[in-house]
Scaffold this active site. Structure first.
Site, PDB file in Angstrom:
ATOM      1  N   GLY A  23       0.836  -1.212   0.000  1.00  0.00           N
ATOM      2  CA  GLY A  23       0.000   0.000   0.000  1.00  0.00           C
ATOM      3  C   GLY A  23       0.862   1.250   0.000  1.00  0.00           C
ATOM      4  O   GLY A  23       1.887   1.294   0.666  1.00  0.00           O
ATOM      5  N   ARG A  64       0.953  -4.984  -5.738  1.00  0.00           N
ATOM      6  CA  ARG A  64       1.178  -6.247  -5.043  1.00  0.00           C
ATOM      7  C   ARG A  64       1.454  -7.260  -6.150  1.00  0.00           C
ATOM      8  O   ARG A  64       0.929  -7.147  -7.247  1.00  0.00           O
ATOM      9  CB  ARG A  64      -0.038  -6.597  -4.194  1.00  0.00           C
ATOM     10  CG  ARG A  64      -0.253  -5.534  -3.090  1.00  0.00           C
ATOM     11  CD  ARG A  64      -1.112  -6.005  -1.963  1.00  0.00           C
ATOM     12  NE  ARG A  64      -1.002  -5.107  -0.807  1.00  0.00           N
ATOM     13  CZ  ARG A  64      -1.783  -4.035  -0.590  1.00  0.00           C
ATOM     14  NH1 ARG A  64      -2.749  -3.720  -1.446  1.00  0.00           N
ATOM     15  NH2 ARG A  64      -1.616  -3.298   0.474  1.00  0.00           N
ATOM     16  N   ASP A  66       5.859  -5.247   5.962  1.00  0.00           N
ATOM     17  CA  ASP A  66       6.452  -6.557   6.265  1.00  0.00           C
ATOM     18  C   ASP A  66       6.498  -7.483   5.053  1.00  0.00           C
ATOM     19  O   ASP A  66       7.475  -8.207   4.843  1.00  0.00           O
ATOM     20  CB  ASP A  66       5.637  -7.249   7.373  1.00  0.00           C
ATOM     21  CG  ASP A  66       6.009  -6.724   8.747  1.00  0.00           C
ATOM     22  OD1 ASP A  66       7.011  -5.998   8.855  1.00  0.00           O
ATOM     23  OD2 ASP A  66       5.280  -7.041   9.702  1.00  0.00           O
ATOM     24  N   THR A 119       4.299   2.359   5.565  1.00  0.00           N
ATOM     25  CA  THR A 119       2.900   1.951   5.678  1.00  0.00           C
ATOM     26  C   THR A 119       2.172   2.910   6.614  1.00  0.00           C
ATOM     27  O   THR A 119       2.730   3.319   7.635  1.00  0.00           O
ATOM     28  CB  THR A 119       2.738   0.506   6.208  1.00  0.00           C
ATOM     29  OG1 THR A 119       1.354   0.314   6.557  1.00  0.00           O
ATOM     30  CG2 THR A 119       3.583   0.209   7.420  1.00  0.00           C
ATOM     31  N   ASP A 132      -0.096   2.059   8.467  1.00  0.00           N
ATOM     32  CA  ASP A 132      -0.653   1.267   9.573  1.00  0.00           C
ATOM     33  C   ASP A 132       0.194   1.238  10.851  1.00  0.00           C
ATOM     34  O   ASP A 132      -0.286   0.770  11.882  1.00  0.00           O
ATOM     35  CB  ASP A 132      -0.873  -0.184   9.121  1.00  0.00           C
ATOM     36  CG  ASP A 132      -2.065  -0.320   8.194  1.00  0.00           C
ATOM     37  OD1 ASP A 132      -2.841   0.640   8.094  1.00  0.00           O
ATOM     38  OD2 ASP A 132      -2.214  -1.383   7.565  1.00  0.00           O
ATOM     39  N   ASP A 170       2.358  -0.782  11.639  1.00  0.00           N
ATOM     40  CA  ASP A 170       2.414  -2.161  12.152  1.00  0.00           C
ATOM     41  C   ASP A 170       3.707  -2.874  11.774  1.00  0.00           C
ATOM     42  O   ASP A 170       3.696  -4.035  11.378  1.00  0.00           O
ATOM     43  CB  ASP A 170       1.188  -2.957  11.657  1.00  0.00           C
ATOM     44  CG  ASP A 170       1.126  -3.038  10.154  1.00  0.00           C
ATOM     45  OD1 ASP A 170       1.816  -2.256   9.471  1.00  0.00           O
ATOM     46  OD2 ASP A 170       0.386  -3.896   9.640  1.00  0.00           O
ATOM     47  N   ARG A 219      -6.559  -2.984   8.507  1.00  0.00           N
ATOM     48  CA  ARG A 219      -7.225  -4.295   8.404  1.00  0.00           C
ATOM     49  C   ARG A 219      -6.802  -5.198   9.550  1.00  0.00           C
ATOM     50  O   ARG A 219      -7.601  -5.860  10.164  1.00  0.00           O
ATOM     51  CB  ARG A 219      -6.882  -4.927   7.043  1.00  0.00           C
ATOM     52  CG  ARG A 219      -7.855  -6.019   6.642  1.00  0.00           C
ATOM     53  CD  ARG A 219      -7.552  -6.495   5.235  1.00  0.00           C
ATOM     54  NE  ARG A 219      -7.858  -5.496   4.224  1.00  0.00           N
ATOM     55  CZ  ARG A 219      -7.245  -5.429   3.042  1.00  0.00           C
ATOM     56  NH1 ARG A 219      -6.279  -6.249   2.727  1.00  0.00           N
ATOM     57  NH2 ARG A 219      -7.605  -4.519   2.166  1.00  0.00           N
TER      58      ARG A 219
HETATM   59  P1  ADP Z   1       3.223  -4.761   2.661  1.00  0.00           P
HETATM   60  O1  ADP Z   1       4.583  -4.657   2.120  1.00  0.00           O
HETATM   61  O2  ADP Z   1       2.562  -3.426   2.802  1.00  0.00           O
HETATM   62  O3  ADP Z   1       3.138  -5.611   3.912  1.00  0.00           O
HETATM   63  P2  ADP Z   1       2.066  -6.965   1.128  1.00  0.00           P
HETATM   64  O4  ADP Z   1       1.987  -7.883   2.286  1.00  0.00           O
HETATM   65  O5  ADP Z   1       0.913  -6.891   0.212  1.00  0.00           O
HETATM   66  O6  ADP Z   1       2.299  -5.446   1.573  1.00  0.00           O
HETATM   67  O7  ADP Z   1       3.377  -7.350   0.311  1.00  0.00           O
HETATM   68  C1  ADP Z   1       3.779  -6.595  -0.811  1.00  0.00           C
HETATM   69  C2  ADP Z   1       4.408  -7.514  -1.809  1.00  0.00           C
HETATM   70  O8  ADP Z   1       5.592  -8.083  -1.253  1.00  0.00           O
HETATM   71  C3  ADP Z   1       3.575  -8.711  -2.229  1.00  0.00           C
HETATM   72  O9  ADP Z   1       2.630  -8.399  -3.220  1.00  0.00           O
HETATM   73  C4  ADP Z   1       4.657  -9.622  -2.784  1.00  0.00           C
HETATM   74  O10 ADP Z   1       5.038  -9.238  -4.087  1.00  0.00           O
HETATM   75  C5  ADP Z   1       5.817  -9.358  -1.835  1.00  0.00           C
HETATM   76  N1  ADP Z   1       5.850 -10.392  -0.808  1.00  0.00           N
HETATM   77  C6  ADP Z   1       5.041 -10.528   0.268  1.00  0.00           C
HETATM   78  N2  ADP Z   1       5.319 -11.648   0.969  1.00  0.00           N
HETATM   79  C7  ADP Z   1       6.321 -12.274   0.311  1.00  0.00           C
HETATM   80  C8  ADP Z   1       7.047 -13.490   0.513  1.00  0.00           C
HETATM   81  N3  ADP Z   1       6.803 -14.290   1.542  1.00  0.00           N
HETATM   82  N4  ADP Z   1       8.017 -13.785  -0.377  1.00  0.00           N
HETATM   83  C9  ADP Z   1       8.288 -12.985  -1.425  1.00  0.00           C
HETATM   84  N5  ADP Z   1       7.627 -11.836  -1.675  1.00  0.00           N
HETATM   85  C10 ADP Z   1       6.661 -11.457  -0.827  1.00  0.00           C
HETATM   86  O1  F6P Z   2      -1.523   0.140   3.392  1.00  0.00           O
HETATM   87  C1  F6P Z   2      -2.207  -0.276   4.490  1.00  0.00           C
HETATM   88  C2  F6P Z   2      -3.673  -0.376   4.168  1.00  0.00           C
HETATM   89  O2  F6P Z   2      -4.179   0.873   3.804  1.00  0.00           O
HETATM   90  C3  F6P Z   2      -4.476  -0.955   5.302  1.00  0.00           C
HETATM   91  O3  F6P Z   2      -4.798  -0.015   6.288  1.00  0.00           O
HETATM   92  C4  F6P Z   2      -5.650  -1.476   4.564  1.00  0.00           C
HETATM   93  O4  F6P Z   2      -6.254  -2.496   5.289  1.00  0.00           O
HETATM   94  C5  F6P Z   2      -5.063  -1.993   3.284  1.00  0.00           C
HETATM   95  O5  F6P Z   2      -3.882  -1.270   3.083  1.00  0.00           O
HETATM   96  C6  F6P Z   2      -5.952  -1.821   2.092  1.00  0.00           C
HETATM   97  O6  F6P Z   2      -5.316  -2.347   0.989  1.00  0.00           O
HETATM   98  P1  F6P Z   2      -5.869  -2.251  -0.501  1.00  0.00           P
HETATM   99  O7  F6P Z   2      -5.197  -1.070  -1.113  1.00  0.00           O
HETATM  100  O8  F6P Z   2      -5.455  -3.526  -1.126  1.00  0.00           O
HETATM  101  O9  F6P Z   2      -7.361  -2.086  -0.426  1.00  0.00           O
END
Ligand code: ADP
Ligand code: F6P
Length: 324
Positions: free
Chosen positions: A15, A76, A107, A129, A131, A133, A175
């Site tokens: 995000g 993503r 993360d 982020t 969030d 978090d 979320r």
């Molecule tokens: P955030 O970075 O905000 O936590 P996501 O959890 O959606 O957001 O992760 C962002 C992107 O990071 C994912 O769409 C994916 O491409 C990559 N990613 C997440 N988890 C993994 C993983 N276990 N191994 C490799 N790439 C990952």
């Molecule tokens: O980036 C964090 C966040 O905005 C969360 O607060 C929310 O739950 C989520 O992303 C929403 O993601 P998306 O853009 O996929 O709707």
């Protein structure tokens, strides 16, 4: 001996968050000032796999420090969660001579960075982020702007809520994490705060609280509800039916992710961006930059991802006491 970095890449992933542009600007200009080449990777790991890589110069990041969103776009990418996708990503890095990458995200994005590090591309993560978090850091890029945006919106809802002596449910983002809800709940003087980490779905407690407040002369009742709990509209309907008090729901939504970053987000993101490049130049990899106990520091990504963070019980209790 640590390998010498000549070309670095920067990407934003997950995000978006206000302040990501300030971080990109800091990465690009710090690296260029050190005589490195800089490539921008568009649309997160998606763009890496699809070879959406552009050259960056000092002018590429002009006039962006004050802008929300991310000039590199974000996405993503499911394919990057597979070994094949990760291999492709590392090959694209090699094709462009990218020997170090700064990944700005949450993360999930750091898990991706871990994989690139394993594949031989030095990686540094920056916590991006709204969030808040990310366990290893007391600060994440975008949180300060997002809570200020939400706080201002909630103040406005409070005005009309009081005029009409209504109950208002305001749904904020988060979320899995309730930090935006907690901070706004305290800053806006809400009567109730519903956090994904705490809420037990007992609406009767809320209903009793609203009725008691009315008896004590309260003119409104603000409930800050985190997105992870959701269902604000249905909740409003049920509360109105049970209490007889007009109740309205407002979902603030994506407005919280946009807008011009606050001074804090611009400043911290800038320092973190420069710090990330310094780490790469020292030959470091698989690290995440954090802000902990009043200082900019860095952690091993594996260690950072194993850390836990929870809502402060004390802060949660303070909010309840102060809104009585
Ligand atoms: P955030 O970075 O905000 O936590 P996501 O959890 O959606 O957001 O992760 C962002 C992107 O990071 C994912 O769409 C994916 O491409 C990559 N990613 C997440 N988890 C993994 C993983 N276990 N191994 C490799 N790439 C990952
Ligand atoms: O980036 C964090 C966040 O905005 C969360 O607060 C929310 O739950 C989520 O992303 C929403 O993601 P998306 O853009 O996929 O709707």
């Amino acid at each position: 001996m640590a390998k010498e970095i000549k070309t670095i890449g920067v990407l934003t992933s997950g995000g978006d968050a206000p302040g990501m542009n300030a971080a990109i600007r800091a990465v690009v200009r710090t690296a260029l000032n050190k005589g490195l080449n800089v490539k921008g990777i568009q649309k997160g790991y998606n763009g890496l796999i699809n070879d959406e890589v552009i050259d960056m110069n000092k002018r590429s990041v002009a006039d962006i420090i004050q802008k929300g969103g991310t000039i590199l776009y974000t996405a993503r990418c499911l394919e990057f969660m597979t070994p094949e996708g990760q291999k492709k990503g590392a090959e694209i890095c090699r094709k462009h001579g990218i020997d170090g990458i700064v990944v700005i995200g949450g993360d999930g994005s750091f898990r991706g960075a871990q994989k690139l590090a394993e594949a031989g591309v030095n990686t540094i993560g920056l916590p991006g982020t709204i969030d808040l978090d990310i366990a290893c850091s007391d600060y994440t890029i975008g949180f300060d702007t997002a809570v200020n945006t939400a706080m201002e919106a909630i103040d406005k809802i409070r005005d009309t809520s009081t005029s009409h002596e209504r109950c208002s449910i305001i749904e904020v983002m988060g979320r899995n994490a309730g930090y935006i809800a907690l901070w706004c709940g305290i800053a806006n003087g809400a009567e109730d705060i519903l956090l994904p980490e705490r809420y037990d779905n007992d609406e009767q407690v809320l209903i009793n609280h609203i009725i008691e407040g009315r008896k004590r002369g309260k003119k409104h009742h603000l409930i800050i509800n985190a997105e992870g709990i959701g269902h604000s509209t249905g909740m409003a309907r049920r509360i109105e039916a049970a209490t007889g008090i007009e109740t309205r729901a407002t979902i603030l939504g994506y407005m919280q992710r946009g807008g011009s970053p606050t001074c804090k987000d611009r400043m911290y993101a800038s320092v973190m961006g420069a710090y990330a490049v310094d780490l790469l130049c020292e030959g470091k990899s698989n690290r995440v930059v954090a802000y902990k106990n009043g200082k900019f520091v860095d952690f091993d990504i594996d260690e950072a991802l194993s850390m836990k963070k929870d809502i402060s019980e004390y802060e949660f209790n303070v909010s309840a006491l102060l809104s009585k």
